[in-house]
Design an enzyme around this catalytic site. Structure first.
Site, PDB file in Angstrom:
ATOM      1  N   LEU A 164       0.947  -1.391   0.442  1.00  0.00           N
ATOM      2  CA  LEU A 164      -0.409  -0.062  -0.049  1.00  0.00           C
ATOM      3  C   LEU A 164       0.889   1.432   0.114  1.00  0.00           C
ATOM      4  CD1 LEU A 164      -0.347   1.662   3.033  1.00  0.00           C
ATOM      5  CD2 LEU A 164      -1.336  -0.822   3.723  1.00  0.00           C
ATOM      6  N   ARG A 165       0.192   2.152  -0.554  1.00  0.00           N
ATOM      7  CA  ARG A 165       0.947   3.618  -0.534  1.00  0.00           C
ATOM      8  C   ARG A 165       0.125   4.956   0.911  1.00  0.00           C
ATOM      9  NH1 ARG A 165       0.122   5.009  -6.650  1.00  0.00           N
ATOM     10  NH2 ARG A 165      -2.060   3.602  -6.025  1.00  0.00           N
ATOM     11  N   GLU A 166       1.054   5.113   1.564  1.00  0.00           N
ATOM     12  CA  GLU A 166       0.358   6.644   1.804  1.00  0.00           C
ATOM     13  C   GLU A 166      -0.457   7.051   1.250  1.00  0.00           C
ATOM     14  OE1 GLU A 166       2.596   7.723   5.393  1.00  0.00           O
ATOM     15  OE2 GLU A 166       3.313   5.806   5.729  1.00  0.00           O
ATOM     16  N   LEU A 261       7.547   8.197 -12.577  1.00  0.00           N
ATOM     17  CA  LEU A 261       8.269   8.914 -13.268  1.00  0.00           C
ATOM     18  C   LEU A 261       8.365  10.153 -12.832  1.00  0.00           C
ATOM     19  CD1 LEU A 261       9.346   6.875 -16.860  1.00  0.00           C
ATOM     20  CD2 LEU A 261      10.263   6.812 -14.998  1.00  0.00           C
ATOM     21  N   ALA A 263      10.023  13.387 -11.718  1.00  0.00           N
ATOM     22  CA  ALA A 263      10.280  14.122 -11.048  1.00  0.00           C
ATOM     23  C   ALA A 263      10.423  15.016 -10.103  1.00  0.00           C
ATOM     24  CB  ALA A 263      11.645  14.672 -12.330  1.00  0.00           C
ATOM     25  N   GLY A 264      11.095  14.691  -9.124  1.00  0.00           N
ATOM     26  CA  GLY A 264      10.876  16.512  -8.154  1.00  0.00           C
ATOM     27  C   GLY A 264      11.854  16.680  -7.655  1.00  0.00           C
ATOM     28  N   GLY A 268      10.973  10.230  -0.068  1.00  0.00           N
ATOM     29  CA  GLY A 268      11.022  10.586   1.215  1.00  0.00           C
ATOM     30  C   GLY A 268      10.102   9.277   1.699  1.00  0.00           C
ATOM     31  N   CYS A 271       8.819   4.169   4.394  1.00  0.00           N
ATOM     32  CA  CYS A 271       9.733   2.896   3.579  1.00  0.00           C
ATOM     33  C   CYS A 271      10.815   3.505   2.835  1.00  0.00           C
ATOM     34  CB  CYS A 271       8.384   2.716   2.977  1.00  0.00           C
ATOM     35  SG  CYS A 271       7.140   2.273   4.279  1.00  0.00           S
TER      36      CYS A 271
HETATM   37  P1  NAD Z   1       3.690   2.609  12.421  1.00  0.00           P
HETATM   38  O1  NAD Z   1       5.184   3.000  13.361  1.00  0.00           O
HETATM   39  O2  NAD Z   1       2.896   3.597  11.914  1.00  0.00           O
HETATM   40  O3  NAD Z   1       3.183   1.386  13.242  1.00  0.00           O
HETATM   41  C1  NAD Z   1       3.914   0.969  14.135  1.00  0.00           C
HETATM   42  C2  NAD Z   1       2.842   0.347  15.614  1.00  0.00           C
HETATM   43  O4  NAD Z   1       3.214  -0.962  15.646  1.00  0.00           O
HETATM   44  C3  NAD Z   1       2.794   1.327  16.085  1.00  0.00           C
HETATM   45  O5  NAD Z   1       0.990   1.544  16.721  1.00  0.00           O
HETATM   46  C4  NAD Z   1       3.276   1.372  17.916  1.00  0.00           C
HETATM   47  O6  NAD Z   1       3.226   1.359  18.667  1.00  0.00           O
HETATM   48  C5  NAD Z   1       3.329  -0.728  17.210  1.00  0.00           C
HETATM   49  N1  NAD Z   1       3.948  -1.725  17.563  1.00  0.00           N
HETATM   50  C6  NAD Z   1       5.679  -1.546  18.024  1.00  0.00           C
HETATM   51  N2  NAD Z   1       4.874  -2.743  19.304  1.00  0.00           N
HETATM   52  C7  NAD Z   1       4.750  -3.238  19.314  1.00  0.00           C
HETATM   53  C8  NAD Z   1       4.349  -4.695  20.518  1.00  0.00           C
HETATM   54  N3  NAD Z   1       5.661  -5.398  20.811  1.00  0.00           N
HETATM   55  N4  NAD Z   1       2.827  -4.292  20.453  1.00  0.00           N
HETATM   56  C9  NAD Z   1       1.561  -4.491  19.945  1.00  0.00           C
HETATM   57  N5  NAD Z   1       1.868  -3.533  19.060  1.00  0.00           N
HETATM   58  C10 NAD Z   1       3.891  -3.051  18.504  1.00  0.00           C
HETATM   59  O7  NAD Z   1       4.977   1.661  11.209  1.00  0.00           O
HETATM   60  P2  NAD Z   1       4.135   1.755   9.902  1.00  0.00           P
HETATM   61  O8  NAD Z   1       4.196   2.075   9.136  1.00  0.00           O
HETATM   62  O9  NAD Z   1       2.470   0.874  10.026  1.00  0.00           O
HETATM   63  O10 NAD Z   1       5.359   0.151   9.434  1.00  0.00           O
HETATM   64  C11 NAD Z   1       5.024  -1.112   9.952  1.00  0.00           C
HETATM   65  C12 NAD Z   1       5.705  -2.050   8.678  1.00  0.00           C
HETATM   66  O11 NAD Z   1       5.251  -2.390   7.726  1.00  0.00           O
HETATM   67  C13 NAD Z   1       7.228  -1.384   8.438  1.00  0.00           C
HETATM   68  O12 NAD Z   1       7.860  -3.034   8.262  1.00  0.00           O
HETATM   69  C14 NAD Z   1       6.778  -0.697   7.065  1.00  0.00           C
HETATM   70  O13 NAD Z   1       8.139  -1.202   7.010  1.00  0.00           O
HETATM   71  C15 NAD Z   1       6.184  -1.984   6.610  1.00  0.00           C
HETATM   72  N6  NAD Z   1       5.045  -0.702   4.851  1.00  0.00           N
HETATM   73  C16 NAD Z   1       5.268   0.399   6.025  1.00  0.00           C
HETATM   74  C17 NAD Z   1       3.798   1.268   4.296  1.00  0.00           C
HETATM   75  C18 NAD Z   1       3.521   2.091   4.685  1.00  0.00           C
HETATM   76  O14 NAD Z   1       2.752   2.982   4.107  1.00  0.00           O
HETATM   77  N7  NAD Z   1       3.814   2.935   5.969  1.00  0.00           N
HETATM   78  C19 NAD Z   1       3.785   0.182   3.720  1.00  0.00           C
HETATM   79  C20 NAD Z   1       3.998  -0.586   3.105  1.00  0.00           C
HETATM   80  C21 NAD Z   1       4.802  -1.692   4.132  1.00  0.00           C
HETATM   81  C1  UGA Z   2       5.641   3.213  -1.128  1.00  0.00           C
HETATM   82  C2  UGA Z   2       5.449   2.694  -2.115  1.00  0.00           C
HETATM   83  O1  UGA Z   2       5.009   2.824  -3.140  1.00  0.00           O
HETATM   84  C3  UGA Z   2       4.452   1.327  -1.772  1.00  0.00           C
HETATM   85  O2  UGA Z   2       3.920   0.278  -2.765  1.00  0.00           O
HETATM   86  C4  UGA Z   2       5.061   0.837   0.200  1.00  0.00           C
HETATM   87  O3  UGA Z   2       4.305  -0.162  -0.333  1.00  0.00           O
HETATM   88  C5  UGA Z   2       5.388   1.548   0.607  1.00  0.00           C
HETATM   89  O4  UGA Z   2       6.652   2.406  -0.206  1.00  0.00           O
HETATM   90  C6  UGA Z   2       6.282   0.672   1.964  1.00  0.00           C
HETATM   91  O5  UGA Z   2       6.790  -0.096   1.886  1.00  0.00           O
HETATM   92  O6  UGA Z   2       6.083   1.525   3.247  1.00  0.00           O
HETATM   93  P1  UGA Z   2       4.475   5.890  -0.040  1.00  0.00           P
HETATM   94  O7  UGA Z   2       6.120   6.044   0.518  1.00  0.00           O
HETATM   95  O8  UGA Z   2       3.635   5.317   1.181  1.00  0.00           O
HETATM   96  O9  UGA Z   2       4.793   4.059  -0.903  1.00  0.00           O
HETATM   97  O10 UGA Z   2       4.096   6.452  -1.104  1.00  0.00           O
HETATM   98  P2  UGA Z   2       4.605   6.738  -2.370  1.00  0.00           P
HETATM   99  O11 UGA Z   2       3.578   6.897  -3.392  1.00  0.00           O
HETATM  100  O12 UGA Z   2       5.470   5.708  -2.971  1.00  0.00           O
HETATM  101  O13 UGA Z   2       6.276   7.738  -2.659  1.00  0.00           O
HETATM  102  C7  UGA Z   2       6.625   7.651  -1.958  1.00  0.00           C
HETATM  103  C8  UGA Z   2       8.060   8.900  -2.103  1.00  0.00           C
HETATM  104  O14 UGA Z   2       8.441   8.891  -3.767  1.00  0.00           O
HETATM  105  C9  UGA Z   2       7.058  10.245  -2.388  1.00  0.00           C
HETATM  106  O15 UGA Z   2       8.219  11.013  -1.369  1.00  0.00           O
HETATM  107  C10 UGA Z   2       7.207  11.209  -3.663  1.00  0.00           C
HETATM  108  O16 UGA Z   2       6.949  11.994  -3.251  1.00  0.00           O
HETATM  109  C11 UGA Z   2       8.571  10.146  -4.060  1.00  0.00           C
HETATM  110  N1  UGA Z   2       7.790   9.500  -5.642  1.00  0.00           N
HETATM  111  C12 UGA Z   2       7.009   9.310  -5.569  1.00  0.00           C
HETATM  112  C13 UGA Z   2       8.553  11.070  -6.605  1.00  0.00           C
HETATM  113  O17 UGA Z   2       9.518  11.558  -6.194  1.00  0.00           O
HETATM  114  N2  UGA Z   2       7.906  10.865  -8.071  1.00  0.00           N
HETATM  115  C14 UGA Z   2       7.039   9.888  -7.705  1.00  0.00           C
HETATM  116  O18 UGA Z   2       7.089   9.529 -10.065  1.00  0.00           O
HETATM  117  C15 UGA Z   2       6.740   8.907  -6.832  1.00  0.00           C
END
Ligand code: NAD
Ligand code: UGA
Length: 450
Positions: A164-166, A261, A263-264, A268, A271
């Protein structure tokens, strides 16, 4: 929306952050019963009161409806969740260490907690790693459970990375391109396929190690695409070409695709920076270094430096210059400021003594917290932010900024200088409003002299 079927499986999610909360909610949305666990008592109490810990489009309504339908609940009681649910997802943080290696202490701690609850009487459990982890973490999770649980427990460990993307998490979760399931046992694979059957998405069935690698390789490849186009943007600036046209021209080739693709100012977020570092570290340790990813990081850092250099060249001395920054979040549609390039930019301008104002549609509170040590004024209104500014910088790709009334902005400002770090403003419109328009990888546009 119609889902494949309603399967009513009992699922536990340990870690109710961005991934845990959004995936848990979407699992409930398709008909499963979901228990979301977190050890942050305040967060769980707030969620139980209906207060959202993050901003994510469509999430709040979906949580409310699934909680009231009895399919979704929040608790700190990990033991109860494991006793009630056959499948247990781990979605805790995997932050980077100083040296770029992945900090797996959260995963290890949760694994031991799970192990302590498991018993032969409880029956079979599948422990699923949803966090992003280095290859071979799954086998370590299995060893830890064996070591810390009672003899005779029946478990399998599965890797099910999340893509997923945020900012579009709910949409991405309900409409995935693919679901990756890495399992070394058919029993676990079959159960996982039942979890995902309602999503009507292709399922990539692989071994545990390959699933773990798919996630690191996918994020690193997307980061590589961004750095590639950013490197091309630097060439375009020198050659007087237009990076948007180049991206369109190469992106129409299906083998390349136009996605990622843009540019910016560089990538950040929580992830890409950590996962590129993590993959570099893992590959090095395995004796198969990914040197190419070091260049991806170098280009990413250079992109912001180059941009600030252009502002410096234009304004000469930044000290005491009034600079307005639109965007604090790391991308649009989120309040997340982790590793945000906009935050780095604001810090850098403040460090040079500029008088910085900033605005973000959703990230003013999270931004204020992370910039507390910085002399920046965070504004409630995007137009107020530009009052008396000598430069306006667009740092995050929010739609509001692309739709701004540029004449009103121009009238607010002391000087008509606009630096678009995300190429989202229509250049001709900016010029018509009287701006000198600087962007990424394109010629600077100047207003006609009257
Ligand atoms: P996050 O920091 O938003 O959430 C993690 C949660 O885990 C927190 O609420 C924390 O309190 C909880 N936690 C920590 N230790 C715990 C424990 N022992 N028991 C119960 N809860 C506990 O993190 P996130 O952004 O959801 O990322 C989690 C993982 O998913 C990372 O490995 C990240 O790389 C991956 N991921 C994140 C995204 C994203 O868009 N944020 C997308 C894909 C994968
Ligand atoms: C990214 C991946 O897109 C997800 O598939 C993955 O699950 C996630 O990381 C993760 O592992 O956490 P996310 O970081 O939420 O998702 O958002 P993106 O849309 O990928 O953007 C990441 C960064 O790249 C942002 O700073 C955005 O501004 C930048 N970006 C994105 C660019 O500069 N150019 C682009 O064309 C796309």
């Amino acid at each position: 929306m119609l889902y494949g079927f309603v399967s009513n499986m009992n699922l536990a999610i340990i870690g109710t952050g961005y991934v845990g909360l959004t995936t848990g909610t979407c699992f409930a949305e398709v008909g499963h019963r979901v228990v979301c666990v977190d050890n942050n008592e305040e967060k769980v109490a707030a969620l139980c009161r209906g207060k959202m810990p993050i901003y994510e489009p469509d999430l709040e309504d979906m949580i409310v409806s699934n909680v009231s339908a009895g399919r979704l609940e929040f608790t700190t009681d990990l033991g109860r969740a494991i006793r009630e649910c056959e499948i247990v997802f781990i979605a805790v943080p995997t932050p980077p260490h100083e040296d770029g290696s992945v900090d797996l202490s959260y995963i290890e701690a949760v694994t031991r907690e799970i192990a302590a609850v498991l018993s032969p009487e409880l029956g079979y459990r599948v422990v699923v790693d949803k966090s992003t982890v280095p290859v071979s973490t799954g086998s370590k999770v299995y060893q830890v459970i064996e070591r810390y649980s009672r003899k005779g427990v029946q478990i399998d460990v599965v890797s099910n990375p999340e893509f997923l993307r945020e900012g579009s998490a709910v949409h991405d979760l309900l409409n995935p391109d693919r679901i990756v399931i890495g399992a070394d046992s058919q029993r676990a694979m079959d159960l996982m396929k039942r979890v995902y059957q309602p999503f009507n998405a292709p399922i990539v069935e692989v071994d545990l190690a390959s699933a773990e690698l798919i996630k690191h390789a996918a994020n690193s490849f997307l980061a590589l695409k961004i750095s590639y186009i950013n490197a091309v943007s630097a060439v375009c600036e020198k050659a007087g070409a237009d990076v948007e046209l180049v991206a369109m021209g190469i992106g129409m080739d299906k083998r390349i695709s136009r996605h990622f693709l843009n540019a910016g100012l560089g990538y950040g977020g929580s992830c890409f920076p950590k996962d590129v570092k993590g993959f570099i570290n893992v590959a090095e340790h395995l004796g198969a270094p990914m040197e190419i990813l070091k260049e991806v990081e170098r280009v990413n850092a250079a992109q912001l430096e180059r941009f600030i250099g252009r502002i410096r060249r234009k304004m000469w001395v930044l000290r005491n210059k009034r600079i307005a920054v639109w965007g604090i979040a790391f991308k649009q549609n989120t309040d997340d400021v982790r590793e945000s390039v906009a935050v780095k930019l604001i810090r850098s301008l403040c460090a040079e003594g500029a008088i910085v104002t900033a605005y973000d549609p959703k990230a003013s509170a999270t931004g204020a917290a992370v910039l507390a040590d910085c002399n920046v004024t965070i504004c409630d209104d995007m137009y107020e932010c530009t009052k008396d500014a000598e430069v306006l910088i667009v740092a995050t790709e929010w739609k509001q900024f692309a739709m701004a009334n540029l004449v009103k902005v121009r009238e607010n400002m002391r000087l008509p200088i606009l630096f678009d770090g995300r190429n989202i403003i229509h250049g001709e419109n900016a010029v018509h409003a009287g701006f000198e328009y600087h962007s990424i990888g394109r010629k600077t546009l100047y207003p006609e002299k009257s």
